[in-house]
Scaffold this motif. Sequence first.
Motif, PDB file in Angstrom:
ATOM      1  N   ASP A   8      23.995 -98.901  95.196  1.00  0.00           N
ATOM      2  CA  ASP A   8      23.737 -97.523  94.761  1.00  0.00           C
ATOM      3  C   ASP A   8      24.103 -96.526  95.859  1.00  0.00           C
ATOM      4  O   ASP A   8      24.598 -95.435  95.582  1.00  0.00           O
ATOM      5  CB  ASP A   8      22.258 -97.364  94.395  1.00  0.00           C
ATOM      6  N   ARG A   9      23.831 -96.913  97.089  1.00  0.00           N
ATOM      7  CA  ARG A   9      24.132 -96.025  98.212  1.00  0.00           C
ATOM      8  C   ARG A   9      24.329 -96.882  99.455  1.00  0.00           C
ATOM      9  O   ARG A   9      23.635 -97.880  99.659  1.00  0.00           O
ATOM     10  CB  ARG A   9      22.988 -95.034  98.455  1.00  0.00           C
ATOM     11  N   VAL A  10      25.304 -96.505 100.300  1.00  0.00           N
ATOM     12  CA  VAL A  10      25.546 -97.220 101.553  1.00  0.00           C
ATOM     13  C   VAL A  10      25.468 -96.206 102.687  1.00  0.00           C
ATOM     14  O   VAL A  10      26.206 -95.217 102.694  1.00  0.00           O
ATOM     15  CB  VAL A  10      26.928 -97.902 101.568  1.00  0.00           C
ATOM     16  N   THR A  11      24.569 -96.449 103.607  1.00  0.00           N
ATOM     17  CA  THR A  11      24.433 -95.599 104.785  1.00  0.00           C
ATOM     18  C   THR A  11      24.815 -96.404 106.012  1.00  0.00           C
ATOM     19  O   THR A  11      24.292 -97.501 106.230  1.00  0.00           O
ATOM     20  CB  THR A  11      22.996 -95.080 104.945  1.00  0.00           C
ATOM     21  N   LEU A  64      26.381-109.319 110.611  1.00  0.00           N
ATOM     22  CA  LEU A  64      27.680-108.664 110.495  1.00  0.00           C
ATOM     23  C   LEU A  64      28.689-109.361 111.406  1.00  0.00           C
ATOM     24  O   LEU A  64      28.744-109.108 112.611  1.00  0.00           O
ATOM     25  CB  LEU A  64      27.558-107.184 110.870  1.00  0.00           C
ATOM     26  N   GLY A  65      29.463-110.265 110.828  1.00  0.00           N
ATOM     27  CA  GLY A  65      30.560-110.903 111.540  1.00  0.00           C
ATOM     28  C   GLY A  65      31.853-110.287 111.049  1.00  0.00           C
ATOM     29  O   GLY A  65      32.358-109.321 111.601  1.00  0.00           O
ATOM     30  N   SER A  66      32.378-110.826 109.961  1.00  0.00           N
ATOM     31  CA  SER A  66      33.546-110.229 109.318  1.00  0.00           C
ATOM     32  C   SER A  66      33.098-109.023 108.506  1.00  0.00           C
ATOM     33  O   SER A  66      32.268-109.144 107.591  1.00  0.00           O
ATOM     34  CB  SER A  66      34.222-111.256 108.402  1.00  0.00           C
ATOM     35  N   VAL A  67      33.613-107.847 108.823  1.00  0.00           N
ATOM     36  CA  VAL A  67      33.250-106.634 108.087  1.00  0.00           C
ATOM     37  C   VAL A  67      33.764-106.716 106.651  1.00  0.00           C
ATOM     38  O   VAL A  67      33.120-106.233 105.721  1.00  0.00           O
ATOM     39  CB  VAL A  67      33.793-105.378 108.805  1.00  0.00           C
ATOM     40  N   ASP A  68      34.919-107.341 106.444  1.00  0.00           N
ATOM     41  CA  ASP A  68      35.459-107.490 105.083  1.00  0.00           C
ATOM     42  C   ASP A  68      34.502-108.293 104.203  1.00  0.00           C
ATOM     43  O   ASP A  68      34.216-107.908 103.058  1.00  0.00           O
ATOM     44  CB  ASP A  68      36.818-108.193 105.127  1.00  0.00           C
ATOM     45  N   LEU A  69      33.999-109.404 104.729  1.00  0.00           N
ATOM     46  CA  LEU A  69      33.068-110.228 103.945  1.00  0.00           C
ATOM     47  C   LEU A  69      31.778-109.471 103.670  1.00  0.00           C
ATOM     48  O   LEU A  69      31.230-109.524 102.558  1.00  0.00           O
ATOM     49  CB  LEU A  69      32.772-111.526 104.689  1.00  0.00           C
ATOM     50  N   ALA A  70      31.280-108.742 104.680  1.00  0.00           N
ATOM     51  CA  ALA A  70      30.055-107.958 104.487  1.00  0.00           C
ATOM     52  C   ALA A  70      30.270-106.874 103.446  1.00  0.00           C
ATOM     53  O   ALA A  70      29.397-106.606 102.615  1.00  0.00           O
ATOM     54  CB  ALA A  70      29.605-107.358 105.812  1.00  0.00           C
ATOM     55  N   ALA A  71      31.440-106.240 103.466  1.00  0.00           N
ATOM     56  CA  ALA A  71      31.729-105.173 102.501  1.00  0.00           C
ATOM     57  C   ALA A  71      31.744-105.722 101.077  1.00  0.00           C
ATOM     58  O   ALA A  71      31.249-105.063 100.146  1.00  0.00           O
ATOM     59  CB  ALA A  71      33.065-104.518 102.836  1.00  0.00           C
ATOM     60  N   GLY A 125      28.786-106.003  95.882  1.00  0.00           N
ATOM     61  CA  GLY A 125      28.155-106.726  94.780  1.00  0.00           C
ATOM     62  C   GLY A 125      26.641-106.602  94.754  1.00  0.00           C
ATOM     63  O   GLY A 125      25.990-107.175  93.867  1.00  0.00           O
ATOM     64  N   HIS A 126      26.072-105.855  95.683  1.00  0.00           N
ATOM     65  CA  HIS A 126      24.612-105.730  95.775  1.00  0.00           C
ATOM     66  C   HIS A 126      24.118-104.607  94.870  1.00  0.00           C
ATOM     67  O   HIS A 126      24.695-103.525  94.832  1.00  0.00           O
ATOM     68  CB  HIS A 126      24.217-105.439  97.227  1.00  0.00           C
ATOM     69  N   PHE A 132      36.893-101.756  97.869  1.00  0.00           N
ATOM     70  CA  PHE A 132      35.451-101.981  97.780  1.00  0.00           C
ATOM     71  C   PHE A 132      34.756-100.916  96.932  1.00  0.00           C
ATOM     72  O   PHE A 132      33.671-101.147  96.409  1.00  0.00           O
ATOM     73  CB  PHE A 132      34.822-102.034  99.170  1.00  0.00           C
ATOM     74  N   GLY A 133      35.349 -99.759  96.789  1.00  0.00           N
ATOM     75  CA  GLY A 133      34.801 -98.706  95.940  1.00  0.00           C
ATOM     76  C   GLY A 133      33.443 -98.191  96.389  1.00  0.00           C
ATOM     77  O   GLY A 133      32.637 -97.771  95.558  1.00  0.00           O
ATOM     78  N   LEU A 134      33.177 -98.180  97.689  1.00  0.00           N
ATOM     79  CA  LEU A 134      31.863 -97.776  98.194  1.00  0.00           C
ATOM     80  C   LEU A 134      31.841 -96.303  98.584  1.00  0.00           C
ATOM     81  O   LEU A 134      32.788 -95.786  99.182  1.00  0.00           O
ATOM     82  CB  LEU A 134      31.484 -98.628  99.416  1.00  0.00           C
ATOM     83  N   GLU A 135      30.752 -95.640  98.243  1.00  0.00           N
ATOM     84  CA  GLU A 135      30.502 -94.279  98.723  1.00  0.00           C
ATOM     85  C   GLU A 135      29.647 -94.400  99.978  1.00  0.00           C
ATOM     86  O   GLU A 135      28.558 -94.977  99.952  1.00  0.00           O
ATOM     87  CB  GLU A 135      29.780 -93.451  97.659  1.00  0.00           C
TER      88      GLU A 135
END
Length: 403
Positions: free
Chosen positions: A3-6, A50-57, A62-63, A89-92
């Motif tokens: 819903d939101r990423v800070t 947080l290792g690989s930022v791509d995997l975390a993203a 999906g969260h 990733f389509g993240l705001e």
Amino acid sequence: MADRVTVIGWDGSPLTAAARSALGAATLVAGAAHHLALPEVPPAAERVRLGSVDLAARRIAGHRGTAVVFADGDPGFFGVVRTLRAPEFGLEVEVVPAVSSVAAAFARAGMPWDDAQVVVAHRRTLRRAVNVCRAHTKVAVLTSPGAGPAELGLLMEGVHRTFVICEELGTEREQVTMLTSDKAADHSWRDPNVVIVIGGPVTAGEGGGWISGREPAAGPRGWALPAEAYDGPLGEGETDLLRAAQLARLGPRVGDLVWDIGCGGGAFAVEAARAGAAVIAVDRDLIACGRTDAAARRFGVQLQIIRGRAPHVLENLPEPDVVRVGGGGAAVVSAVADRRPQGIVAHAMTRDEAELVGRDLTEHGYRVECALIQSVELDTRAWTETERSVAFLLSGVLPDRTM
């Protein structure tokens, strides 16, 4: 999708009200181990190392809920914000910044940094980062495992620099160490760290500069400056038009290492350095080395000058990106081609010599071009000829490598 990423920058200071508010509402928190151990992290939140930022993203995308991502320093400065904002990733993303590790490192050193170059060193970019450190008087290096202070020091062999190494900034284990670059490989360094690399005269500068990083080339405007700019006559391979063509073929730039073999009066070496490249200038003649050093000082550029006879002196030099062969003929060109730089330029005074050099480059797999360059200087008061120069310009490019 979350819903939101800070994204919260962390520099060891107490969290701001905005950061605490975002963290209090988080259902997922990503960060390094020391971030996830902060007491403000909600106990019920899902925790992601947080290792690989791509995997975390992908995990965050999906969260279903509210996510917080921690990053050391300013996350928008060579940080995770760039990856998280990737369209896939389509993240705001909202960002709560902190003092960048580069700014903190210069603060610990008590130095201004508006005139510093900033580079990131990974295993794949380490050599280019080292070349920037060779070419500039003040550089901050954001290191990574396998591309840290020890590796920087090893690759800068033969070039004297001072390292200010800032380990684990903002933590209780923070440590700042100053030593010469040749001593860096004798120690083990803790990650994360930032290395400030200092070489040559560094002053605060009266009134400060007008642009961050390296100021564009000082001195007279233009490229392929006339011989008068170098306080003396230049050799037959250093005429301004031939030099202009050589520079145009090689295109030296920031992050490159350029060899100038048979540097003569130093004109080509200086102008490659003015473009931001690191330059190793080689000549067997002591007077030529002295003139090259004087030219570098006059134009305020950093050169490594080596006196020796090619091709033998080239054996222990670091790998070049592009090379100008100003002397030594086909034997030196062949030795250079064995090292597989992206581009090579040379000149010849006769067609037979040009054919010999061109044939050798072709046999080494280079795509070869040759042009006969003739320049005629005129006295514009009477429009009479004052000097004539004729040379064959040869250039070779490896077709499987991008210039």
